[in-house]
Design an enzyme around this catalytic site. Structure first.
Site, PDB file in Angstrom:
ATOM      1  N   ASP A   1       0.910  -1.057   0.012  1.00  0.00           N
ATOM      2  CA  ASP A   1       0.015   0.051   0.030  1.00  0.00           C
ATOM      3  C   ASP A   1       0.846   1.130  -0.025  1.00  0.00           C
ATOM      4  O   ASP A   1       1.968   0.988   0.352  1.00  0.00           O
ATOM      5  CB  ASP A   1      -1.001   0.079   1.156  1.00  0.00           C
ATOM      6  CG  ASP A   1      -1.488   1.165   1.658  1.00  0.00           C
ATOM      7  OD1 ASP A   1      -2.337   1.779   0.581  1.00  0.00           O
ATOM      8  OD2 ASP A   1      -1.346   1.699   2.382  1.00  0.00           O
TER       9      ASP A   1
ATOM     10  N   ASP B   1       0.269   5.158   0.770  1.00  0.00           N
ATOM     11  CA  ASP B   1      -0.070   6.083   2.016  1.00  0.00           C
ATOM     12  C   ASP B   1      -0.038   5.512   3.389  1.00  0.00           C
ATOM     13  O   ASP B   1      -0.928   4.677   3.693  1.00  0.00           O
ATOM     14  CB  ASP B   1      -1.405   6.862   1.841  1.00  0.00           C
ATOM     15  CG  ASP B   1      -1.284   7.622   0.388  1.00  0.00           C
ATOM     16  OD1 ASP B   1      -0.681   8.765   0.281  1.00  0.00           O
ATOM     17  OD2 ASP B   1      -1.861   7.114  -0.404  1.00  0.00           O
TER      18      ASP B   1
ATOM     19  N   ASP C   1      -1.280  -0.506   6.302  1.00  0.00           N
ATOM     20  CA  ASP C   1      -1.187   0.262   7.447  1.00  0.00           C
ATOM     21  C   ASP C   1      -2.626   0.598   8.306  1.00  0.00           C
ATOM     22  O   ASP C   1      -2.613   1.131   9.330  1.00  0.00           O
ATOM     23  CB  ASP C   1      -0.550   1.611   7.367  1.00  0.00           C
ATOM     24  CG  ASP C   1      -1.696   2.582   6.317  1.00  0.00           C
ATOM     25  OD1 ASP C   1      -1.840   3.857   6.864  1.00  0.00           O
ATOM     26  OD2 ASP C   1      -1.773   2.138   5.301  1.00  0.00           O
TER      27      ASP C   1
END
Length: 217
Positions: free
Chosen positions: A11, A13, A170
């Site tokens: 991922d 961001d 995250d």
């Protein structure tokens, strides 16, 4: 963690780069600019949504907005691109980890909810675009995270079975997307998602604070 893995998919961001703060700032500026009232579950509602899905969420949630889907996305992009190119650093240990993966001939990909334009801008500004064999966004598949679509598309590009992929994520919906794709998932610590650390640990196979912790190849 990397035993039996042929590919690593990130991922972007909050996982690859420290950029989640940008969207909190942009949301606050945008909501204040148009005198909107943020719903109580705003950030949980949009977690994992693609750039396009988030824009549609805004249009559905705030009918007073007088703009098109493309117009809204363009305004956001103009608000954020300079920040992405000048203020976003890599997460701790990322660059060395990318080098080690390339040396080990591990294929690398990105599967992000962000727009392609912003992804390419930040990768180029950080001089890491050449590490990645594929970049896919949730706007290019049917459904955003927690659906597995974007991760499965990245694995298809990399020509590897999902079971041979290690994912770094995250947020909970991102972790679920990787798990729903049949991949091993390592959760990455991030200030923005730290209130969900217990949930992230429960959903993921591993948890790290720094990519230097991922030592085994």
């Amino acid at each position: 963690m990397l035993t039996g893995k042929k590919a690593v998919i990130f991922d972007m961001d909050g996982s690859l780069v420290d950029s989640m703060w940008i969207w909190t700032e942009v949301d606050n500026i945008y909501i204040k600019k148009y005198n909107l009232t943020m719903p109580d579950n705003f950030y949980k509602d949009i977690e994992g949504m693609s750039f396009t899905e988030t824009a549609q969420y805004f249009l559905d949630t705030f009918p007073e907005l007088d703009c098109t889907l493309d117009g809204l996305k363009q305004e956001w992009q103009e608000m954020t691109i300079d920040l992405y190119c000048t203020k976003v650093p890599l997460k701790p240990g990322v660059e060395d980890f990318l080098k080690r993966m390339k040396e080990a001939e591990i294929r690398l990909g990105i599967a992000t909810s962000n727009s392609r334009e912003l992804v390419e801008a930040v990768l180029n500004s950080l001089s890491i675009r050449a590490y990645f064999d594929t970049v896919r966004t949730s706007c290019e598949v049917l459904k955003g995270k927690p659906a597995p679509d974007v991760y499965l598309k990245a694995a298809e590009d990399l020509q590897v079975d999902p079971s041979e992929c290690l994912v770094f994520e995250d947020v909970p919906n991102g972790i679920l997307a990787g798990k729903n794709a049949g991949m091993t998932v390592c959760a990455v610590d991030d200030v923005f998602s730290r209130p969900y650390e217990e949930e992230k640990r429960a959903l993921a196979d591993y948890y790290i604070y720094d990519y230097a912790e991922v030592r085994s190849i």
